[in-house]
Design a protein around this motif. Structure first.
Motif, PDB file in Angstrom:
ATOM      1  N   SER A 127       0.836  -1.194   0.000  1.00 44.48           N
ATOM      2  CA  SER A 127       0.000   0.000   0.000  1.00 44.48           C
ATOM      3  C   SER A 127       0.873   1.248   0.000  1.00 44.48           C
ATOM      4  O   SER A 127       2.018   1.233   0.470  1.00 44.48           O
ATOM      5  CB  SER A 127      -0.917  -0.002   1.228  1.00 44.48           C
ATOM      6  OG  SER A 127      -0.136   0.002   2.402  1.00 44.48           O
ATOM      7  N   CYS A 128       0.319   2.319  -0.552  1.00 45.89           N
ATOM      8  CA  CYS A 128       1.036   3.595  -0.610  1.00 45.89           C
ATOM      9  C   CYS A 128       1.301   4.073   0.818  1.00 45.89           C
ATOM     10  O   CYS A 128       0.406   4.066   1.661  1.00 45.89           O
ATOM     11  CB  CYS A 128       0.193   4.611  -1.363  1.00 45.89           C
ATOM     12  SG  CYS A 128       0.865   6.276  -1.268  1.00 45.89           S
ATOM     13  N   ALA A 129       2.540   4.472   1.084  1.00 46.82           N
ATOM     14  CA  ALA A 129       2.903   4.906   2.430  1.00 46.82           C
ATOM     15  C   ALA A 129       2.245   6.234   2.788  1.00 46.82           C
ATOM     16  O   ALA A 129       2.130   6.582   3.957  1.00 46.82           O
ATOM     17  CB  ALA A 129       4.426   5.032   2.549  1.00 46.82           C
ATOM     18  N   SER A 130       1.764   6.957   1.777  1.00 51.06           N
ATOM     19  CA  SER A 130       1.142   8.259   2.047  1.00 51.06           C
ATOM     20  C   SER A 130      -0.384   8.167   2.079  1.00 51.06           C
ATOM     21  O   SER A 130      -1.007   8.413   3.106  1.00 51.06           O
ATOM     22  CB  SER A 130       1.598   9.267   0.994  1.00 51.06           C
ATOM     23  OG  SER A 130       0.911  10.481   1.180  1.00 51.06           O
ATOM     24  N   CYS A 131      -1.015   7.765   0.949  1.00 53.06           N
ATOM     25  CA  CYS A 131      -2.487   7.801   0.895  1.00 53.06           C
ATOM     26  C   CYS A 131      -3.123   6.459   1.214  1.00 53.06           C
ATOM     27  O   CYS A 131      -4.336   6.342   1.241  1.00 53.06           O
ATOM     28  CB  CYS A 131      -2.958   8.310  -0.460  1.00 53.06           C
ATOM     29  SG  CYS A 131      -2.802   7.113  -1.791  1.00 53.06           S
ATOM     30  N   LYS A 132      -2.297   5.409   1.424  1.00 52.57           N
ATOM     31  CA  LYS A 132      -2.774   4.073   1.807  1.00 52.57           C
ATOM     32  C   LYS A 132      -3.475   3.293   0.681  1.00 52.57           C
ATOM     33  O   LYS A 132      -4.060   2.245   0.937  1.00 52.57           O
ATOM     34  CB  LYS A 132      -3.721   4.106   3.037  1.00 52.57           C
ATOM     35  CG  LYS A 132      -3.241   4.955   4.203  1.00 52.57           C
ATOM     36  CD  LYS A 132      -1.982   4.380   4.822  1.00 52.57           C
ATOM     37  CE  LYS A 132      -1.472   5.284   5.943  1.00 52.57           C
ATOM     38  NZ  LYS A 132      -0.023   5.208   6.111  1.00 52.57           N
ATOM     39  N   VAL A 147       5.391   4.330  -8.416  1.00 50.82           N
ATOM     40  CA  VAL A 147       4.744   5.626  -8.195  1.00 50.82           C
ATOM     41  C   VAL A 147       3.247   5.426  -7.946  1.00 50.82           C
ATOM     42  O   VAL A 147       2.560   4.790  -8.753  1.00 50.82           O
ATOM     43  CB  VAL A 147       4.920   6.568  -9.415  1.00 50.82           C
ATOM     44  CG1 VAL A 147       4.287   7.932  -9.137  1.00 50.82           C
ATOM     45  CG2 VAL A 147       6.393   6.708  -9.775  1.00 50.82           C
ATOM     46  N   CYS A 148       2.750   5.955  -6.827  1.00 48.58           N
ATOM     47  CA  CYS A 148       1.332   5.788  -6.505  1.00 48.58           C
ATOM     48  C   CYS A 148       0.449   6.490  -7.547  1.00 48.58           C
ATOM     49  O   CYS A 148       0.676   7.667  -7.849  1.00 48.58           O
ATOM     50  CB  CYS A 148       1.049   6.346  -5.112  1.00 48.58           C
ATOM     51  SG  CYS A 148      -0.699   6.270  -4.653  1.00 48.58           S
ATOM     52  N   ASP A 149      -0.535   5.776  -8.101  1.00 48.91           N
ATOM     53  CA  ASP A 149      -1.452   6.358  -9.095  1.00 48.91           C
ATOM     54  C   ASP A 149      -2.198   7.552  -8.515  1.00 48.91           C
ATOM     55  O   ASP A 149      -2.487   8.520  -9.211  1.00 48.91           O
ATOM     56  CB  ASP A 149      -2.519   5.333  -9.527  1.00 48.91           C
ATOM     57  CG  ASP A 149      -1.909   4.155 -10.266  1.00 48.91           C
ATOM     58  OD1 ASP A 149      -0.752   4.264 -10.711  1.00 48.91           O
ATOM     59  OD2 ASP A 149      -2.603   3.127 -10.384  1.00 48.91           O
ATOM     60  N   LYS A 150      -2.547   7.435  -7.253  1.00 50.37           N
ATOM     61  CA  LYS A 150      -3.442   8.417  -6.647  1.00 50.37           C
ATOM     62  C   LYS A 150      -2.736   9.701  -6.239  1.00 50.37           C
ATOM     63  O   LYS A 150      -3.235  10.788  -6.468  1.00 50.37           O
ATOM     64  CB  LYS A 150      -4.102   7.810  -5.405  1.00 50.37           C
ATOM     65  CG  LYS A 150      -5.449   7.185  -5.690  1.00 50.37           C
ATOM     66  CD  LYS A 150      -6.192   7.005  -4.382  1.00 50.37           C
ATOM     67  CE  LYS A 150      -7.688   6.956  -4.597  1.00 50.37           C
ATOM     68  NZ  LYS A 150      -8.381   6.628  -3.347  1.00 50.37           N
ATOM     69  N   CYS A 151      -1.546   9.541  -5.593  1.00 49.63           N
ATOM     70  CA  CYS A 151      -0.937  10.742  -5.004  1.00 49.63           C
ATOM     71  C   CYS A 151       0.498  10.989  -5.454  1.00 49.63           C
ATOM     72  O   CYS A 151       1.101  11.982  -5.055  1.00 49.63           O
ATOM     73  CB  CYS A 151      -1.029  10.670  -3.476  1.00 49.63           C
ATOM     74  SG  CYS A 151       0.120   9.494  -2.741  1.00 49.63           S
ATOM     75  N   GLY A 152       1.052  10.060  -6.258  1.00 42.61           N
ATOM     76  CA  GLY A 152       2.390  10.285  -6.773  1.00 42.61           C
ATOM     77  C   GLY A 152       3.525   9.958  -5.806  1.00 42.61           C
ATOM     78  O   GLY A 152       4.707  10.108  -6.135  1.00 42.61           O
ATOM     79  N   HIS A 153       3.162   9.487  -4.613  1.00 47.11           N
ATOM     80  CA  HIS A 153       4.173   9.114  -3.619  1.00 47.11           C
ATOM     81  C   HIS A 153       4.977   7.920  -4.137  1.00 47.11           C
ATOM     82  O   HIS A 153       4.489   7.134  -4.937  1.00 47.11           O
ATOM     83  CB  HIS A 153       3.448   8.753  -2.313  1.00 47.11           C
ATOM     84  CG  HIS A 153       4.329   8.783  -1.107  1.00 47.11           C
ATOM     85  ND1 HIS A 153       4.725   9.954  -0.513  1.00 47.11           N
ATOM     86  CD2 HIS A 153       4.878   7.779  -0.377  1.00 47.11           C
ATOM     87  CE1 HIS A 153       5.486   9.666   0.533  1.00 47.11           C
ATOM     88  NE2 HIS A 153       5.593   8.362   0.629  1.00 47.11           N
ATOM     89  N   THR A 154       6.233   7.788  -3.672  1.00 48.08           N
ATOM     90  CA  THR A 154       7.068   6.712  -4.203  1.00 48.08           C
ATOM     91  C   THR A 154       7.512   5.703  -3.143  1.00 48.08           C
ATOM     92  O   THR A 154       8.405   4.894  -3.386  1.00 48.08           O
ATOM     93  CB  THR A 154       8.337   7.293  -4.876  1.00 48.08           C
ATOM     94  OG1 THR A 154       8.998   8.144  -3.932  1.00 48.08           O
ATOM     95  CG2 THR A 154       7.978   8.088  -6.118  1.00 48.08           C
TER      96      THR A 154
HETATM   97 ZN   LIG Z   1      -0.625   7.346  -2.629  1.00 47.47          ZN
END
Ligand SMILES: [Zn+2]
Length: 216
Positions: A127-132, A147-154
């Motif tokens: 899971s994305c470490a930022s937006c989950k 790269v997270c589709d939703k928020c761009g976090h890596t």
């Molecule tokens: Zn994310």
């Protein structure tokens, strides 16, 4: 159509998803032990209070208490057309206690998935470490790798208990516990194995086909 059901399946088999879909399709409630215990506790029934005592101490709720709560739950009006037990009974002792409590089942659906695929499904979860946002490294990766589709976090998180070693051990203990249960229901002609490999919809179609075939 068989509608008094119990769902079996190891972690990663998609049992919960199939139970949910079936519940919507047939209009019968999906009943999980956790939900039931919480409801009984909230309702303040005699058994609910007993269960709450054990849970507050962090102890396992004894089988006879759980079976009593299941029996109460199955006496409610919304189960008149059927129900789907999800995650209960878990052991042979619980299955026998359920039978002693006069709860009868039409079918026990066992979602079968090869162990290697289960391991791949579970260990690939992240899971994305930022937006989950939840991904799977093989079956549902982000559009751009890393790269997270939703928020761009890596950065991505993997659950500590989703390592191969832990998963193999979890599957082993699941098998050891449920094997006697499978034999018990197979001997009664209730066990129906469903191939759990493929898309969610394909598996659901197999489940529905089995249930409409009826007994035997
Ligand atoms: Zn994310």
């Amino acid at each position: 159509m068989l509608t008094r059901l119990m769902m079996l399946g190891p972690p990663g088999a998609g049992k919960g998803t199939q139970a949910q879909l079936l519940s919507n399709k047939l209009g019968i409630p999906q009943i999980s032990t956790g939900d039931m215990l919480r409801a009984a506790k909230a309702a303040g029934t005699e058994l609910g209070k007993k269960a709450a005592e054990y849970m507050s101490r962090g102890d396992l709720v004894p089988d006879e208490v759980v079976v009593g709560i299941v029996k109460d739950r199955l006496a409610e009006d919304d189960t008149a057309d059927g129900f789907i037990l999800d995650g209960f009974p878990r052991t042979l002792v619980q299955a026998e206690a359920l039978a002693d409590a006069q709860v009868s089942l039409d079918a026990v659906i066992d979602v079968v998935v090869p162990e290697e695929l289960l391991i791949e499904r579970i260990t690939g979860r992240m899971s994305c470490a930022s937006c989950k946002q939840v991904y799977h490294k093989t079956f549902n990766p982000p559009e751009t790798e890393g790269v997270c589709d939703k928020c761009g976090h890596t950065e991505f998180n993997v659950r500590a208990d989703d390592t191969r070693e832990v998963v193999v051990s979890r599957l082993g203990s699941y098998r050891a516990k449920t094997e006697p249960l499978r034999t018990y229901y197979a001997d009664q002609g209730l066990l129906k194995e469903v191939d759990g490999v493929g898309e969610v919809d394909e598996v659901q179609a197999r489940v529905l086909a089995l249930l409409s075939e009826g007994k035997g």
